[in-house]
Design a protein around this motif. Structure first.
Motif, PDB file in Angstrom:
ATOM      1  N   LEU A  40      64.649 -75.278  12.450  1.00 29.51           N
ATOM      2  CA  LEU A  40      63.417 -75.718  11.787  1.00 29.51           C
ATOM      3  C   LEU A  40      63.526 -75.458  10.289  1.00 29.51           C
ATOM      4  CD1 LEU A  40      60.976 -74.056  14.348  1.00 29.51           C
ATOM      5  CD2 LEU A  40      61.568 -76.484  14.219  1.00 29.51           C
ATOM      6  N   GLU A  41      63.210 -76.461   9.497  1.00 26.71           N
ATOM      7  CA  GLU A  41      63.251 -76.279   8.043  1.00 26.71           C
ATOM      8  C   GLU A  41      62.045 -75.470   7.597  1.00 26.71           C
ATOM      9  OE1 GLU A  41      61.154 -77.990   5.647  1.00 26.71           O
ATOM     10  OE2 GLU A  41      60.193 -79.474   6.893  1.00 26.71           O
ATOM     11  N   SER A  42      62.145 -74.870   6.421  1.00 25.15           N
ATOM     12  CA  SER A  42      61.083 -73.963   5.988  1.00 25.15           C
ATOM     13  C   SER A  42      60.336 -74.390   4.730  1.00 25.15           C
ATOM     14  CB  SER A  42      61.645 -72.550   5.803  1.00 25.15           C
ATOM     15  OG  SER A  42      62.759 -72.553   4.932  1.00 25.15           O
ATOM     16  N   THR A  43      60.704 -75.504   4.096  1.00 27.31           N
ATOM     17  CA  THR A  43      59.916 -75.911   2.928  1.00 27.31           C
ATOM     18  C   THR A  43      58.512 -76.352   3.319  1.00 27.31           C
ATOM     19  OG1 THR A  43      60.862 -78.135   2.917  1.00 27.31           O
ATOM     20  CG2 THR A  43      61.810 -76.518   1.395  1.00 27.31           C
ATOM     21  N   ILE A  44      58.334 -76.756   4.562  1.00 28.93           N
ATOM     22  CA  ILE A  44      56.974 -77.079   5.021  1.00 28.93           C
ATOM     23  C   ILE A  44      56.103 -75.823   4.946  1.00 28.93           C
ATOM     24  CG2 ILE A  44      57.395 -76.696   7.496  1.00 28.93           C
ATOM     25  CD1 ILE A  44      55.402 -79.653   6.195  1.00 28.93           C
ATOM     26  N   ILE A  45      56.711 -74.659   5.130  1.00 24.23           N
ATOM     27  CA  ILE A  45      56.002 -73.384   5.051  1.00 24.23           C
ATOM     28  C   ILE A  45      55.791 -72.981   3.584  1.00 24.23           C
ATOM     29  CG2 ILE A  45      56.081 -70.929   5.657  1.00 24.23           C
ATOM     30  CD1 ILE A  45      58.086 -71.802   7.926  1.00 24.23           C
ATOM     31  N   THR A  46      56.842 -73.062   2.789  1.00 25.38           N
ATOM     32  CA  THR A  46      56.779 -72.566   1.413  1.00 25.38           C
ATOM     33  C   THR A  46      56.137 -73.536   0.429  1.00 25.38           C
ATOM     34  OG1 THR A  46      59.020 -73.377   0.922  1.00 25.38           O
ATOM     35  CG2 THR A  46      58.812 -71.095   1.721  1.00 25.38           C
ATOM     36  N   HIS A  47      56.265 -74.832   0.685  1.00 27.24           N
ATOM     37  CA  HIS A  47      55.787 -75.813  -0.286  1.00 27.24           C
ATOM     38  C   HIS A  47      54.926 -76.926   0.309  1.00 27.24           C
ATOM     39  CE1 HIS A  47      59.058 -73.829  -2.403  1.00 27.24           C
ATOM     40  NE2 HIS A  47      58.470 -74.221  -3.510  1.00 27.24           N
ATOM     41  N   GLY A  48      54.785 -76.948   1.621  1.00 27.84           N
ATOM     42  CA  GLY A  48      54.109 -78.067   2.263  1.00 27.84           C
ATOM     43  C   GLY A  48      52.617 -77.929   2.430  1.00 27.84           C
ATOM     44  N   VAL A  68      55.587 -74.293  20.330  1.00 31.56           N
ATOM     45  CA  VAL A  68      55.888 -75.550  21.024  1.00 31.56           C
ATOM     46  C   VAL A  68      57.361 -75.600  21.427  1.00 31.56           C
ATOM     47  CG1 VAL A  68      56.051 -78.067  20.733  1.00 31.56           C
ATOM     48  CG2 VAL A  68      53.990 -76.856  20.007  1.00 31.56           C
ATOM     49  N   VAL A  69      58.242 -75.166  20.535  1.00 34.15           N
ATOM     50  CA  VAL A  69      59.671 -75.138  20.861  1.00 34.15           C
ATOM     51  C   VAL A  69      59.909 -74.237  22.068  1.00 34.15           C
ATOM     52  CG1 VAL A  69      61.959 -74.392  20.031  1.00 34.15           C
ATOM     53  CG2 VAL A  69      60.448 -75.734  18.526  1.00 34.15           C
ATOM     54  N   GLY A  71      61.246 -74.759  26.389  1.00 30.12           N
ATOM     55  CA  GLY A  71      62.479 -74.160  26.886  1.00 30.12           C
ATOM     56  C   GLY A  71      63.574 -73.891  25.887  1.00 30.12           C
ATOM     57  N   ALA A  72      63.277 -73.968  24.604  1.00 29.22           N
ATOM     58  CA  ALA A  72      64.299 -73.719  23.587  1.00 29.22           C
ATOM     59  C   ALA A  72      63.910 -72.519  22.725  1.00 29.22           C
ATOM     60  CB  ALA A  72      64.487 -74.963  22.713  1.00 29.22           C
ATOM     61  N   VAL A  73      64.845 -72.064  21.941  1.00 31.08           N
ATOM     62  CA  VAL A  73      64.624 -70.958  21.013  1.00 31.08           C
ATOM     63  C   VAL A  73      64.479 -71.546  19.611  1.00 31.08           C
ATOM     64  CG1 VAL A  73      65.679 -68.904  19.980  1.00 31.08           C
ATOM     65  CG2 VAL A  73      65.921 -69.340  22.439  1.00 31.08           C
ATOM     66  N   PRO A  74      63.377 -71.238  18.916  1.00 31.45           N
ATOM     67  CA  PRO A  74      63.222 -71.727  17.548  1.00 31.45           C
ATOM     68  C   PRO A  74      64.087 -70.928  16.583  1.00 31.45           C
ATOM     69  CG  PRO A  74      61.350 -70.365  18.141  1.00 31.45           C
ATOM     70  CD  PRO A  74      62.210 -70.470  19.371  1.00 31.45           C
ATOM     71  N   PHE A  76      67.634 -80.335  15.609  1.00 33.73           N
ATOM     72  CA  PHE A  76      66.914 -80.064  14.368  1.00 33.73           C
ATOM     73  C   PHE A  76      65.567 -80.774  14.395  1.00 33.73           C
ATOM     74  CE2 PHE A  76      66.156 -81.514   9.944  1.00 33.73           C
ATOM     75  CZ  PHE A  76      66.037 -80.282   9.322  1.00 33.73           C
ATOM     76  N   ALA A  77      64.526 -80.104  13.922  1.00 31.58           N
ATOM     77  CA  ALA A  77      63.204 -80.735  13.824  1.00 31.58           C
ATOM     78  C   ALA A  77      62.657 -80.507  12.423  1.00 31.58           C
ATOM     79  CB  ALA A  77      62.247 -80.141  14.854  1.00 31.58           C
TER      80      ALA A  77
END
Length: 152
Positions: A25-33, A49-50, A54-57, A122-123
């Motif tokens: 998971l990308e993190s600019t959505i957190i820092t700048h989004g 949701v991940v 059944g997956a690990v984020p 990747f999401a």
């Protein structure tokens, strides 16, 4: 054996060793989004949701000069609340690391790091593109180039 530039959290490392699904998971959505605390709530929600599927984020960011693949809740909260975090594409990573800085990773940086870590899924909230006036400014997102070069 030389040390790795990537710091995988224990959960991500175990999942990769065991062949379980991991989603980068990308993190600019957190820092700048979006503003705090909506950014933190969204990041936690996406990770949930991940997990529910059944997956690990593996949220990817640079924290205090270290490339982190999978953030713990404290790191996620610090990244979401920080005011001095930069936005890093692949070409920015070395400078941020050497300077000991922290950064949200764009799609291009996250894709590159995920590929190096062995994560094939990747999401993202969206990719950059060709910006208006690019014929004069050459303002073209590194996301597009990285998509053409990276298999993640």
């Amino acid at each position: 054996m030389k040390p790795s530039l990537l710091h995988l959290n224990d959960e991500v490392a175990a999942a990769l060793r065991e062949g379980r699904a991991v989603v980068a998971l990308e993190s600019t959505i957190i820092t700048h989004g979006m503003p705090y605390p909506a950014n933190l709530e969204t990041a936690r929600s996406v990770e949930t949701v991940v997990r529910e599927n059944g997956a690990v984020p593996a949220t990817i960011a640079v924290v205090a000069g270290k490339i982190k693949v999978g953030l713990d809740d404290r790191e996620l909260e610090q990244l979401a609340a920080a005011k001095d975090v930069v936005k890093a594409s692949g070409r920015d990573l070395a400078g941020i690391m050497v300077g000991g800085g922290s950064a949200g990773t764009t799609v291009s940086a996250t894709m590159r790091i995920a590929a190096l870590a062995g994560i094939g899924i990747f999401a993202t909230g969206g990719i950059g593109g060709v910006h208006r006036g690019a014929e004069a400014s050459f303002d073209i997102s590194a996301d597009l180039t990285e998509l053409g070069q990276t298999g993640t």
